[in-house]
Design a protein around this motif. Structure first.
Motif, PDB file in Angstrom:
ATOM      1  N   ARG A   1       0.822  -1.202   0.000  1.00 43.52           N
ATOM      2  CA  ARG A   1       0.000   0.000   0.000  1.00 43.52           C
ATOM      3  C   ARG A   1       0.862   1.260   0.000  1.00 43.52           C
ATOM      4  O   ARG A   1       0.583   2.221  -0.710  1.00 43.52           O
ATOM      5  N   LEU A   2       1.909   1.257   0.809  1.00 43.98           N
ATOM      6  CA  LEU A   2       2.766   2.434   0.923  1.00 43.98           C
ATOM      7  C   LEU A   2       3.542   2.693  -0.365  1.00 43.98           C
ATOM      8  O   LEU A   2       3.810   3.848  -0.721  1.00 43.98           O
ATOM      9  N   ALA A   3       3.917   1.621  -1.065  1.00 43.91           N
ATOM     10  CA  ALA A   3       4.687   1.779  -2.297  1.00 43.91           C
ATOM     11  C   ALA A   3       3.896   2.540  -3.362  1.00 43.91           C
ATOM     12  O   ALA A   3       4.486   3.165  -4.246  1.00 43.91           O
ATOM     13  N   ARG A   4       2.590   2.528  -3.267  1.00 45.21           N
ATOM     14  CA  ARG A   4       1.756   3.239  -4.243  1.00 45.21           C
ATOM     15  C   ARG A   4       1.770   4.749  -4.026  1.00 45.21           C
ATOM     16  O   ARG A   4       1.342   5.508  -4.894  1.00 45.21           O
ATOM     17  N   LEU A   5       2.243   5.175  -2.874  1.00 44.91           N
ATOM     18  CA  LEU A   5       2.190   6.597  -2.532  1.00 44.91           C
ATOM     19  C   LEU A   5       3.366   7.395  -3.077  1.00 44.91           C
ATOM     20  O   LEU A   5       3.387   8.620  -2.954  1.00 44.91           O
ATOM     21  N   GLU A   6       4.364   6.737  -3.651  1.00 48.42           N
ATOM     22  CA  GLU A   6       5.536   7.404  -4.226  1.00 48.42           C
ATOM     23  C   GLU A   6       6.142   8.387  -3.216  1.00 48.42           C
ATOM     24  O   GLU A   6       6.187   9.599  -3.430  1.00 48.42           O
ATOM     25  N   LEU A   7       6.610   7.833  -2.123  1.00 51.72           N
ATOM     26  CA  LEU A   7       7.095   8.638  -1.009  1.00 51.72           C
ATOM     27  C   LEU A   7       8.525   9.106  -1.235  1.00 51.72           C
ATOM     28  O   LEU A   7       9.392   8.333  -1.638  1.00 51.72           O
ATOM     29  N   ALA A   8       8.777  10.363  -0.931  1.00 54.91           N
ATOM     30  CA  ALA A   8      10.109  10.940  -1.116  1.00 54.91           C
ATOM     31  C   ALA A   8      10.923  10.822   0.165  1.00 54.91           C
ATOM     32  O   ALA A   8      10.462  11.200   1.241  1.00 54.91           O
ATOM     33  N   ASP A   9      12.125  10.268   0.040  1.00 56.71           N
ATOM     34  CA  ASP A   9      13.095  10.201   1.140  1.00 56.71           C
ATOM     35  C   ASP A   9      12.464   9.657   2.431  1.00 56.71           C
ATOM     36  O   ASP A   9      12.488  10.321   3.464  1.00 56.71           O
ATOM     37  N   PRO A  10      11.924   8.426   2.388  1.00 51.96           N
ATOM     38  CA  PRO A  10      11.239   7.899   3.569  1.00 51.96           C
ATOM     39  C   PRO A  10      12.191   7.358   4.631  1.00 51.96           C
ATOM     40  O   PRO A  10      13.289   6.891   4.330  1.00 51.96           O
ATOM     41  N   VAL A  11      11.759   7.435   5.872  1.00 54.21           N
ATOM     42  CA  VAL A  11      12.425   6.764   6.982  1.00 54.21           C
ATOM     43  C   VAL A  11      11.325   6.054   7.771  1.00 54.21           C
ATOM     44  O   VAL A  11      10.246   6.609   7.977  1.00 54.21           O
ATOM     45  N   VAL A  12      11.586   4.806   8.158  1.00 49.96           N
ATOM     46  CA  VAL A  12      10.601   3.996   8.871  1.00 49.96           C
ATOM     47  C   VAL A  12      10.975   3.953  10.349  1.00 49.96           C
ATOM     48  O   VAL A  12      12.096   3.575  10.702  1.00 49.96           O
ATOM     49  N   LEU A  13      10.043   4.339  11.187  1.00 47.50           N
ATOM     50  CA  LEU A  13      10.241   4.292  12.633  1.00 47.50           C
ATOM     51  C   LEU A  13       9.263   3.279  13.216  1.00 47.50           C
ATOM     52  O   LEU A  13       8.045   3.434  13.085  1.00 47.50           O
ATOM     53  N   ALA A  14       9.801   2.245  13.857  1.00 48.58           N
ATOM     54  CA  ALA A  14       8.978   1.185  14.418  1.00 48.58           C
ATOM     55  C   ALA A  14       8.898   1.309  15.929  1.00 48.58           C
ATOM     56  O   ALA A  14       9.888   1.611  16.599  1.00 48.58           O
ATOM     57  N   LEU A  15       7.714   1.081  16.468  1.00 50.71           N
ATOM     58  CA  LEU A  15       7.548   1.026  17.919  1.00 50.71           C
ATOM     59  C   LEU A  15       7.897  -0.386  18.377  1.00 50.71           C
ATOM     60  O   LEU A  15       7.271  -1.356  17.931  1.00 50.71           O
ATOM     61  N   PRO A  16       8.924  -0.530  19.215  1.00 49.23           N
ATOM     62  CA  PRO A  16       9.331  -1.864  19.653  1.00 49.23           C
ATOM     63  C   PRO A  16       8.392  -2.395  20.735  1.00 49.23           C
ATOM     64  O   PRO A  16       7.740  -1.622  21.422  1.00 49.23           O
ATOM     65  N   ARG A  17       8.328  -3.736  20.800  1.00 48.34           N
ATOM     66  CA  ARG A  17       9.107  -4.614  19.940  1.00 48.34           C
ATOM     67  C   ARG A  17       8.281  -5.126  18.751  1.00 48.34           C
ATOM     68  O   ARG A  17       8.802  -5.452  17.699  1.00 48.34           O
ATOM     69  N   GLY A  18       6.954  -5.171  18.927  1.00 46.65           N
ATOM     70  CA  GLY A  18       6.119  -5.779  17.896  1.00 46.65           C
ATOM     71  C   GLY A  18       6.095  -5.056  16.574  1.00 46.65           C
ATOM     72  O   GLY A  18       5.826  -5.660  15.533  1.00 46.65           O
ATOM     73  N   GLY A  19       6.393  -3.760  16.573  1.00 47.37           N
ATOM     74  CA  GLY A  19       6.381  -3.025  15.325  1.00 47.37           C
ATOM     75  C   GLY A  19       7.591  -3.264  14.452  1.00 47.37           C
ATOM     76  O   GLY A  19       7.585  -2.929  13.260  1.00 47.37           O
ATOM     77  N   VAL A  20       8.640  -3.874  15.014  1.00 50.17           N
ATOM     78  CA  VAL A  20       9.895  -4.013  14.262  1.00 50.17           C
ATOM     79  C   VAL A  20       9.768  -4.976  13.079  1.00 50.17           C
ATOM     80  O   VAL A  20      10.186  -4.643  11.965  1.00 50.17           O
ATOM     81  N   PRO A  21       9.209  -6.191  13.247  1.00 50.47           N
ATOM     82  CA  PRO A  21       9.074  -7.056  12.070  1.00 50.47           C
ATOM     83  C   PRO A  21       8.160  -6.476  10.994  1.00 50.47           C
ATOM     84  O   PRO A  21       8.365  -6.725   9.799  1.00 50.47           O
ATOM     85  N   VAL A  22       7.178  -5.689  11.389  1.00 48.86           N
ATOM     86  CA  VAL A  22       6.325  -5.017  10.413  1.00 48.86           C
ATOM     87  C   VAL A  22       7.129  -3.947   9.689  1.00 48.86           C
ATOM     88  O   VAL A  22       7.129  -3.856   8.461  1.00 48.86           O
ATOM     89  N   GLY A  23       7.844  -3.147  10.453  1.00 45.59           N
ATOM     90  CA  GLY A  23       8.638  -2.068   9.874  1.00 45.59           C
ATOM     91  C   GLY A  23       9.758  -2.553   8.983  1.00 45.59           C
ATOM     92  O   GLY A  23      10.106  -1.901   7.993  1.00 45.59           O
ATOM     93  N   LEU A  24      10.335  -3.709   9.322  1.00 46.17           N
ATOM     94  CA  LEU A  24      11.436  -4.246   8.516  1.00 46.17           C
ATOM     95  C   LEU A  24      10.984  -4.504   7.078  1.00 46.17           C
ATOM     96  O   LEU A  24      11.694  -4.173   6.127  1.00 46.17           O
ATOM     97  N   GLU A  25       9.807  -5.094   6.919  1.00 43.99           N
ATOM     98  CA  GLU A  25       9.314  -5.391   5.573  1.00 43.99           C
ATOM     99  C   GLU A  25       9.038  -4.106   4.797  1.00 43.99           C
ATOM    100  O   GLU A  25       9.288  -4.038   3.587  1.00 43.99           O
TER     101      GLU A  25
END
Length: 230
Positions: free
Chosen positions: A20-44
């Motif tokens: 879904r996010l790839a469709r948004l054509e995001l400029a210079d993205p950085v992913v911030l994950a809330l640990p710990r459960g958000g990390v495997p989601v954020g990694l992908e």
């Protein structure tokens, strides 16, 4: 809105969010994950968008005589932010000075965890970037709300909240804090986040470290490839 629940696991949910996010054509993205459960989601998501992955840690600051009642929260970063719950502060007769000793303890705990997970690496600056805040789901949204308020103060160009599953009422409350909100499913009635996953095991510290190292290695490899092509 798609209804993908129950998700097989957090990585699967991350793949779907990344699509879904790839469709948004995001400029210079950085992913911030809330640990710990958000990390495997954020990694992908970070892998798909070729974006750096970092942690954003939020610690609740409770009323001294009723610690479960959140009067504020501290959010880590290059310059940690404090987000106050004005209603609770006023009701309890508290001010920033009275909360400072508790806040300092929570900030010390954040620093301890950042050292454990990231070997003391400095937080990635979000100024002028597209910031994607990720978790494996939202229930009440208290920690996410504090995180979004802090991130907005830091001058990101675009702020996006991306989660696999959350109740509609919570998303409606958080919507004004972001530029975009991506959520794959809003089941009604909404129960505990874990009930919307087939595999919702507790993510261990070792897993977090391994995933962050994997993300950093992938980013370094991509940067070397880009440099070699110039």
């Amino acid at each position: 809105m798609e209804n993908h629940v129950p998700f097989r696991d957090r990585a699967t949910a991350g793949h779907l969010l990344a699509d879904r996010l790839a469709r948004l054509e995001l400029a210079d993205p950085v992913v911030l994950a809330l640990p710990r459960g958000g990390v495997p989601v954020g990694l992908e998501i970070a892998r798909r968008l070729n974006a750096p992955l970092d942690l954003l840690m939020v610690r609740k600051i409770g009323v001294p005589w009723q610690p479960e009642l959140a009067a504020a929260a501290v959010v880590d970063g290059c310059d940690p932010d404090y987000v106050f719950n004005d209603d609770v502060m006023a009701l309890a007769g508290l001010d920033a000075a009275k909360m400072k000793p508790i806040a300092e303890r929570e900030l010390a705990e954040i620093e301890r965890r950042r050292t454990a997970y990231l070997a003391g690496r400095a937080p990635i600056s979000t100024a002028g970037r597209t910031v994607i805040l990720v978790d494996d789901g939202i229930a009440t949204g208290a920690s996410v709300r504090a995180a979004l308020i802090a991130l907005r103060r830091r001058g990101g160009k675009r702020l996006i909240l991306a989660v696999p599953v959350a109740p509609r009422q919570t998303l409606d409350a958080l919507q004004p804090l972001v530029d975009d909100l991506v959520c794959l499913a809003t089941p009604e009635p909404f129960y505990a986040i874990g009930l919307h996953y087939l595999d919702f095991h507790q993510v261990g510290d070792g897993e977090v470290v391994a995933m962050l190292d994997s993300a950093r290695l992938g980013a370094d490899t991509a940067n070397e490839g880009a440099a070699g092509g110039t």
